[in-house]
Design a protein around this motif. Sequence first.
Motif, PDB file in Angstrom:
ATOM      1  N   SER A   1      45.784  28.798  26.329  1.00 44.09           N
ATOM      2  CA  SER A   1      46.167  28.787  24.845  1.00 44.09           C
ATOM      3  C   SER A   1      47.260  30.021  24.594  1.00 44.09           C
ATOM      4  CB  SER A   1      44.999  28.750  24.104  1.00 44.09           C
ATOM      5  OG  SER A   1      44.237  27.748  24.180  1.00 44.09           O
TER       6      SER A   1
ATOM      7  N   ARG B   1      51.037  30.377  23.700  1.00 45.63           N
ATOM      8  CA  ARG B   1      51.502  31.180  22.617  1.00 45.63           C
ATOM      9  C   ARG B   1      52.598  31.985  22.901  1.00 45.63           C
ATOM     10  NH1 ARG B   1      50.518  30.544  17.235  1.00 45.63           N
ATOM     11  NH2 ARG B   1      50.120  32.638  17.059  1.00 45.63           N
TER      12      ARG B   1
ATOM     13  N   ASN C   1      57.006  29.960  21.898  1.00 45.60           N
ATOM     14  CA  ASN C   1      57.079  30.269  20.731  1.00 45.60           C
ATOM     15  C   ASN C   1      58.299  29.754  19.965  1.00 45.60           C
ATOM     16  OD1 ASN C   1      56.335  31.549  18.160  1.00 45.60           O
ATOM     17  ND2 ASN C   1      56.716  33.595  19.106  1.00 45.60           N
TER      18      ASN C   1
ATOM     19  N   PRO D   1      56.003  27.999  13.457  1.00 48.41           N
ATOM     20  CA  PRO D   1      54.475  27.413  13.452  1.00 48.41           C
ATOM     21  C   PRO D   1      53.979  25.903  13.776  1.00 48.41           C
ATOM     22  CG  PRO D   1      55.555  27.878  11.389  1.00 48.41           C
ATOM     23  CD  PRO D   1      56.361  28.170  12.339  1.00 48.41           C
ATOM     24  N   SER D   2      54.707  25.276  13.556  1.00 49.69           N
ATOM     25  CA  SER D   2      54.613  23.647  13.594  1.00 49.69           C
ATOM     26  C   SER D   2      54.402  23.186  15.234  1.00 49.69           C
ATOM     27  CB  SER D   2      55.543  22.980  13.003  1.00 49.69           C
ATOM     28  OG  SER D   2      55.310  21.441  13.075  1.00 49.69           O
TER      29      SER D   2
ATOM     30  N   ASN E   1      54.110  25.549  17.591  1.00 48.68           N
ATOM     31  CA  ASN E   1      52.747  26.173  18.206  1.00 48.68           C
ATOM     32  C   ASN E   1      51.605  25.441  17.901  1.00 48.68           C
ATOM     33  OD1 ASN E   1      54.461  28.265  19.246  1.00 48.68           O
ATOM     34  ND2 ASN E   1      54.142  29.608  17.454  1.00 48.68           N
ATOM     35  N   LEU E   2      51.328  25.130  16.710  1.00 50.61           N
ATOM     36  CA  LEU E   2      49.900  24.361  16.541  1.00 50.61           C
ATOM     37  C   LEU E   2      49.922  22.993  17.335  1.00 50.61           C
ATOM     38  CD1 LEU E   2      47.432  24.096  14.778  1.00 50.61           C
ATOM     39  CD2 LEU E   2      48.815  22.922  12.970  1.00 50.61           C
ATOM     40  N   LEU E   3      51.108  22.500  17.470  1.00 51.47           N
ATOM     41  CA  LEU E   3      51.199  21.021  18.507  1.00 51.47           C
ATOM     42  C   LEU E   3      50.892  21.569  19.797  1.00 51.47           C
ATOM     43  CD1 LEU E   3      51.870  18.224  19.023  1.00 51.47           C
ATOM     44  CD2 LEU E   3      54.186  18.823  19.376  1.00 51.47           C
TER      45      LEU E   3
ATOM     46  N   LEU F   1      49.181  24.355  20.944  1.00 54.92           N
ATOM     47  CA  LEU F   1      47.791  24.604  20.944  1.00 54.92           C
ATOM     48  C   LEU F   1      46.876  23.480  21.043  1.00 54.92           C
ATOM     49  CD1 LEU F   1      46.052  27.109  21.117  1.00 54.92           C
ATOM     50  CD2 LEU F   1      45.997  27.141  18.664  1.00 54.92           C
ATOM     51  N   THR F   2      47.247  22.475  20.228  1.00 53.11           N
ATOM     52  CA  THR F   2      46.362  21.440  19.875  1.00 53.11           C
ATOM     53  C   THR F   2      46.550  20.568  21.416  1.00 53.11           C
ATOM     54  OG1 THR F   2      47.020  21.201  17.621  1.00 53.11           O
ATOM     55  CG2 THR F   2      45.847  19.274  18.707  1.00 53.11           C
TER      56      THR F   2
END
Length: 70
Positions: free
Chosen positions: A18, A22, A26, A29-30, A32-34, A36-37
Amino acid sequence: MGFLVTTLIFSVIAVIASLCTRICCNRGPSANLLHLTLVITATVCCWMMWAIVYLAQMKPLIVPILSEGE
């Protein structure tokens, strides 16, 4: 003991992956969330596969039947 240690190893791998995601990917935000998920989902799926195989060897459903010649 082996189950707990390997679970902790998978947790450490998830945290490291993770953090690498990150740092390296980079793109907002969208995204990065994908990313990370996806990393967390992949780690959980790999851990579940390992846990099922590990636990299946502890209590097998099929008991081997030896013939009288053996």
